[in-house]
Design an enzyme around this catalytic site. Structure first.
Site, PDB file in Angstrom:
ATOM      1  CG  ASP A  76      -0.450  -0.025   2.503  1.00  0.00           C
ATOM      2  OD1 ASP A  76      -0.104   0.891   3.247  1.00  0.00           O
ATOM      3  OD2 ASP A  76      -0.061  -1.416   3.082  1.00  0.00           O
ATOM      4  CD  GLU A 163      -4.402   3.763  10.522  1.00  0.00           C
ATOM      5  OE1 GLU A 163      -3.567   4.359  11.037  1.00  0.00           O
ATOM      6  OE2 GLU A 163      -4.350   3.655   9.557  1.00  0.00           O
TER       7      GLU A 163
END
Length: 274
Positions: A76, A163
């Site tokens: 990613d 998150e």
């Protein structure tokens, strides 16, 4: 539209291709995969090379099972990765990439367009991710993502990255778990209606424990766990992707990069993509 069916991948399926050549099969993930149709036929392998062994600037000493037991690896990326040689990365084992697209309701990652085009042109399966901002509504954030991420028949399901942002200078809000799960569901519903596929949820160990986001039944998870197998760290929670390092070394990419594995074998990977 083909009818989608869910099944839990058996250990035999996970090891069917992995067992060739004497390699031990990875531990069965606590995961279910959505595949199509009921009797799928694999017509091509949507992979680079399997079982790649990438370097790591800060390696972890894995136990009995480690990331190299899985055949399908990917990365990613965001603006912190520049000048990527996508074809070189694919030749060396990058089968997929999740690309940062948006954050909140007004931020577009400045490298998203270049990364998206580069991965697409190199034949790497790609999806986009949105970094959730707790001081904007899920409707506003979903609209911003849709405005910036095109429909692409070759893309993977997109990702909602949830998150705690300990370094945010503009938003210190930490909603309770029920609010977070409700907002996540709203965001996922909006994107599913637009793109035709339900996004994946990315999260971290502390956020998972604090919010109970794993209680959202039927969702697919991409879990970060850089110091232990997710089956252990997340106490057997379902997962489809595992981010196992944030300091990986991949040919074609300058500097460190996050590296991930898919939970199943090559056959399961093709089922999942189709």
């Amino acid at each position: 539209m083909q009818t989608l069916v869910k099944f839990t991948l058996a250990a035999a399926l996970l090891g069917a291709l992995a067992g060739c050549g004497g390699r031990k099969a990875p531990p069965p993930p606590a995961a279910s995969f959505t595949t199509a149709p009921a009797q799928p036929q694999v017509t091509s392998l949507n992979t680079a090379i399997t079982y790649p062994k990438f370097g790591d600037n800060d390696p972890h000493e894995w136990g009995h099972f480690d990331p190299t037991d899985y055949p399908i690896h990917g990365i990613d990326v965001s603006r912190w990765q520049t000048d990527i040689d996508w074809r070189e990365a694919r030749r060396n084992g990058v089968s997929f990439v999740f690309i940062k697209a948006t954050e909140g309701g007004d931020h577009l990652d400045p490298s998203f367009i270049d990364h998206w085009a580069g991965a697409r042109d190199a034949g790497i399966r790609h999806g986009a991710y949105h970094f959730y901002y707790f001081c904007r509504s899920p409707e506003e954030q979903a609209a911003w993502f849709i405005r910036n991420v095109p429909r692409d028949n070759n893309s993977m399901p997109h990702v909602l990255d949830m998150e705690w942002n300990h370094h945010s200078k503009t938003c210190r809000l930490r909603p309770d778990g029920a609010t977070i799960r409700k907002n996540a569901d709203t965001f996922l519903d909006i994107l599913q209606r637009h793109y035709g596929r339900r996004p994946i949820i990315y999260t971290t160990v502390d956020f998972y424990a604090d919010t109970g986001i794993g209680n959202m039944r039927g969702e697919r998870f991409w879990l970060r766990s850089v110091a232990g197998h997710p089956n252990e760290v997340y106490d057997g929670a379902p997962w489809t992707f595992w981010q196992y390092t944030g300091t990986g070394v991949v040919p074609g990419i300058k500097g460190g990069v996050d590296i991930n594995v898919f939970a199943g074998d090559v056959l399961a990977w093709n089922y999942w993509l189709n």
